[in-house]
Design a protein around this motif. Structure first.
Motif, mmCIF file in Angstrom:
data_model
loop_
_atom_site.group_PDB
_atom_site.id
_atom_site.type_symbol
_atom_site.label_atom_id
_atom_site.label_comp_id
_atom_site.label_asym_id
_atom_site.label_seq_id
_atom_site.Cartn_x
_atom_site.Cartn_y
_atom_site.Cartn_z
ATOM 1 N N GLY A 1 0.801 -1.226 0.000
ATOM 2 C CA GLY A 1 0.000 0.000 0.000
ATOM 3 C C GLY A 1 0.828 1.269 0.000
ATOM 4 N N ARG A 2 2.127 1.165 -0.288
ATOM 5 C CA ARG A 2 2.986 2.351 -0.322
ATOM 6 C C ARG A 2 3.468 2.655 -1.740
ATOM 7 N NH1 ARG A 2 6.827 1.487 5.028
ATOM 8 N NH2 ARG A 2 5.399 0.194 6.213
ATOM 9 N N GLY A 3 2.873 1.972 -2.712
ATOM 10 C CA GLY A 3 3.289 2.182 -4.093
ATOM 11 C C GLY A 3 4.462 1.328 -4.515
ATOM 12 N N GLU A 4 4.926 0.439 -3.619
ATOM 13 C CA GLU A 4 6.060 -0.415 -3.949
ATOM 14 C C GLU A 4 5.578 -1.645 -4.720
ATOM 15 O OE1 GLU A 4 9.138 0.383 -3.427
ATOM 16 O OE2 GLU A 4 8.720 2.176 -2.241
ATOM 17 N N ASP A 5 6.426 -2.133 -5.611
ATOM 18 C CA ASP A 5 6.106 -3.330 -6.367
ATOM 19 C C ASP A 5 6.147 -4.534 -5.439
ATOM 20 O OD1 ASP A 5 6.033 -4.399 -9.420
ATOM 21 O OD2 ASP A 5 7.122 -5.799 -8.139
ATOM 22 N N ILE A 6 5.079 -5.331 -5.425
ATOM 23 C CA ILE A 6 5.006 -6.447 -4.488
ATOM 24 C C ILE A 6 6.060 -7.512 -4.793
ATOM 25 C CG2 ILE A 6 3.301 -7.792 -5.777
ATOM 26 C CD1 ILE A 6 2.006 -8.415 -3.003
ATOM 27 N N ASP A 7 6.444 -7.637 -6.081
ATOM 28 C CA ASP A 7 7.514 -8.576 -6.418
ATOM 29 C C ASP A 7 8.821 -8.167 -5.750
ATOM 30 O OD1 ASP A 7 5.761 -9.960 -7.958
ATOM 31 O OD2 ASP A 7 6.696 -9.526 -9.876
ATOM 32 N N ASP A 8 9.093 -6.863 -5.735
ATOM 33 C CA ASP A 8 10.314 -6.365 -5.083
ATOM 34 C C ASP A 8 10.272 -6.646 -3.589
ATOM 35 O OD1 ASP A 8 11.234 -5.450 -7.508
ATOM 36 O OD2 ASP A 8 10.580 -3.380 -7.189
ATOM 37 N N LEU A 9 9.117 -6.368 -2.967
ATOM 38 C CA LEU A 9 8.990 -6.605 -1.526
ATOM 39 C C LEU A 9 9.178 -8.083 -1.205
ATOM 40 C CD1 LEU A 9 5.912 -4.347 -0.597
ATOM 41 C CD2 LEU A 9 8.337 -3.856 -0.254
ATOM 42 N N PHE A 10 8.609 -8.938 -2.037
ATOM 43 C CA PHE A 10 8.719 -10.375 -1.809
ATOM 44 C C PHE A 10 10.175 -10.826 -1.884
ATOM 45 C CE2 PHE A 10 8.421 -14.868 -3.094
ATOM 46 C CZ PHE A 10 7.589 -15.345 -2.091
ATOM 47 N N GLN A 11 10.885 -10.338 -2.884
ATOM 48 C CA GLN A 11 12.288 -10.732 -3.043
ATOM 49 C C GLN A 11 13.146 -10.211 -1.890
ATOM 50 O OE1 GLN A 11 13.616 -9.675 -7.013
ATOM 51 N NE2 GLN A 11 11.738 -10.479 -7.902
ATOM 52 N N ILE A 12 12.866 -8.994 -1.421
ATOM 53 C CA ILE A 12 13.606 -8.455 -0.281
ATOM 54 C C ILE A 12 13.291 -9.266 0.974
ATOM 55 C CG2 ILE A 12 13.904 -6.447 1.222
ATOM 56 C CD1 ILE A 12 15.170 -6.177 -1.550
ATOM 57 N N GLY A 13 12.020 -9.672 1.114
ATOM 58 C CA GLY A 13 11.641 -10.505 2.246
ATOM 59 C C GLY A 13 12.376 -11.837 2.244
ATOM 60 N N VAL A 14 12.597 -12.399 1.063
ATOM 61 C CA VAL A 14 13.336 -13.657 0.962
ATOM 62 C C VAL A 14 14.785 -13.464 1.408
ATOM 63 C CG1 VAL A 14 14.205 -15.425 -0.631
ATOM 64 C CG2 VAL A 14 11.849 -14.615 -0.837
ATOM 65 N N VAL A 15 15.358 -12.295 1.116
ATOM 66 C CA VAL A 15 16.712 -11.993 1.590
ATOM 67 C C VAL A 15 16.749 -12.053 3.116
ATOM 68 C CG1 VAL A 15 18.506 -10.218 1.748
ATOM 69 C CG2 VAL A 15 17.331 -10.606 -0.420
ATOM 70 N N GLY A 16 15.722 -11.464 3.766
ATOM 71 C CA GLY A 16 15.642 -11.519 5.224
ATOM 72 C C GLY A 16 15.500 -12.940 5.726
ATOM 73 N N LEU A 17 14.717 -13.757 5.001
ATOM 74 C CA LEU A 17 14.553 -15.169 5.361
ATOM 75 C C LEU A 17 15.890 -15.900 5.301
ATOM 76 C CD1 LEU A 17 12.997 -17.838 5.806
ATOM 77 C CD2 LEU A 17 12.520 -17.850 3.341
ATOM 78 N N ILE A 18 16.656 -15.653 4.253
ATOM 79 C CA ILE A 18 17.956 -16.319 4.104
ATOM 80 C C ILE A 18 18.908 -15.892 5.221
ATOM 81 C CG2 ILE A 18 20.005 -16.462 2.626
ATOM 82 C CD1 ILE A 18 18.096 -16.248 0.222
ATOM 83 N N LYS A 19 18.871 -14.618 5.598
ATOM 84 C CA LYS A 19 19.699 -14.161 6.722
ATOM 85 C C LYS A 19 19.314 -14.889 8.006
ATOM 86 C CE LYS A 19 21.009 -9.509 5.200
ATOM 87 N NZ LYS A 19 20.992 -8.067 5.535
ATOM 88 N N ALA A 20 18.017 -15.099 8.195
ATOM 89 C CA ALA A 20 17.557 -15.808 9.389
ATOM 90 C C ALA A 20 18.056 -17.252 9.375
ATOM 91 C CB ALA A 20 16.031 -15.771 9.468
ATOM 92 N N ILE A 21 18.012 -17.892 8.223
ATOM 93 C CA ILE A 21 18.510 -19.267 8.094
ATOM 94 C C ILE A 21 19.993 -19.320 8.415
ATOM 95 C CG2 ILE A 21 18.975 -21.119 6.441
ATOM 96 C CD1 ILE A 21 16.351 -20.334 5.030
ATOM 97 N N ASN A 22 20.740 -18.336 7.920
ATOM 98 C CA ASN A 22 22.190 -18.322 8.120
ATOM 99 C C ASN A 22 22.580 -18.099 9.577
ATOM 100 O OD1 ASN A 22 22.564 -18.697 5.380
ATOM 101 N ND2 ASN A 22 22.887 -16.534 4.940
ATOM 102 N N ASN A 23 21.725 -17.410 10.331
ATOM 103 C CA ASN A 23 22.115 -16.991 11.679
ATOM 104 C C ASN A 23 21.366 -17.689 12.804
ATOM 105 O OD1 ASN A 23 24.064 -14.651 11.173
ATOM 106 N ND2 ASN A 23 22.325 -14.034 9.923
ATOM 107 N N PHE A 24 20.435 -18.582 12.478
ATOM 108 C CA PHE A 24 19.627 -19.216 13.525
ATOM 109 C C PHE A 24 20.483 -20.133 14.390
ATOM 110 C CE2 PHE A 24 16.572 -22.364 15.179
ATOM 111 C CZ PHE A 24 15.674 -21.497 15.780
ATOM 112 N N ASP A 25 20.303 -20.030 15.703
ATOM 113 C CA ASP A 25 21.058 -20.824 16.667
ATOM 114 C C ASP A 25 20.185 -21.973 17.177
ATOM 115 O OD1 ASP A 25 22.565 -21.900 18.695
ATOM 116 O OD2 ASP A 25 23.097 -19.982 19.614
#
Length: 257
Positions: free
Chosen positions: A60-84
């Motif tokens: 709802g901020r005018g951002e492309d949802i595909d871009d948001l989804f891909q950025i969210g996946v980057v955050g997911l990968i960081k979580a996978i890399n750092n989970f203890d």
């Protein structure tokens, strides 16, 4: 949360699957022990619905949802890399602030709403510190910890972070898996709580071990605010039985936690 057939970044969201918690932990262990690319791919695909759920509050901020989804996946990968794996924390609980942080950084750098350079810089430092502390402690830090980490005043950190985020309800759901819904308030730390954040998670697990009648009694008593007499009338037992079951349930929770 139901999803209709919507294609995001080439993925049919209606076909996304959700892994069980034990499956996630098994894949995380395989990744950390063997470096398996197949296990990593399975874990990423099994958490894409989590990413989709988190990005809902950033639309709802005018951002492309595909871009948001891909950025969210980057955050997911960081979580996978750092989970203890040694910490008793659900992976999805740990994952949500990591994905949200990545999205906020993206919107701060490329969003349409502009804030001063000094606020952006401070917010950037605060978000980086937040991620470092989250990885280090396997929990989301509070504002005091973030301010201390970057040697800044608490008030300045609050203003900086508020300048790059929109106000939302604390009761806004960010993810729901098998009836276990995560709300924004679940991600907020409060150093004045009687129990720690991990204790709260333990209490939730302990409640799940109760019988259906005991859970129902606690729900009506402490969430709906009903008296023991009102509960007794509603479920068809005596007030004395309600009192006994309520006390037994609380003692059982204390014994597990």
């Amino acid at each position: 949360m139901a999803y209709s057939k919507v294609v995001i970044s080439g993925i049919n969201t209606s076909e996304l699957t959700v892994l069980k918690e034990d499956e996630k932990i098994a894949l995380l262990r395989e990744i950390q022990e063997t470096g398996s690319k197949e296990a990593r791919d399975r874990l990423i695909k099994g958490n894409l619905r989590l990413v989709l759920s988190v990005i809902q509050k950033f639309t709802g901020r005018g951002e492309d949802i595909d871009d948001l989804f891909q950025i969210g996946v980057v955050g997911l990968i960081k979580a996978i890399n750092n989970f203890d794996l040694t910490k008793e924390v659900r992976f999805s609980t740990y994952c949500v602030p990591m994905i949200s942080g990545e999205l906020r950084r993206y919107l701060r750098d490329y969003g349409q709403i502009k804030v001063s350079r000094s606020l952006r810089d401070l917010a950037y430092k605060a978000i980086q510190a937040k991620e470092r502390l989250t990885v280090q402690n396997q929990r989301e830090p509070d504002i005091e910890e973030i301010a201390k980490e970057i040697d800044a005043k608490r008030a300045d950190v609050v203003i900086a972070l508020e300048s790059i985020s929109d106000p939302v309800s604390l009761y806004e759901p960010v993810y729901s898996e098998s009836g276990d819904t995560l709300y924004i308030m679940d991600q907020i730390g409060d150093k004045n709580d009687v129990d720690s954040w991990l204790d709260e998670l333990s209490i939730r697990d302990a409640i799940k071990e109760l019988g259906e009648r005991e859970r129902n009694i606690l729900y009506m008593r402490f969430l709906q605010g009903k008296t023991q007499v009102e509960v007794a009338n509603e479920i068809g037992i005596s007030q004395a039985q309600v009192s006994r079951l309520e006390k037994g349930a609380i003692n059982q929770i204390k014994g597990i936690v």
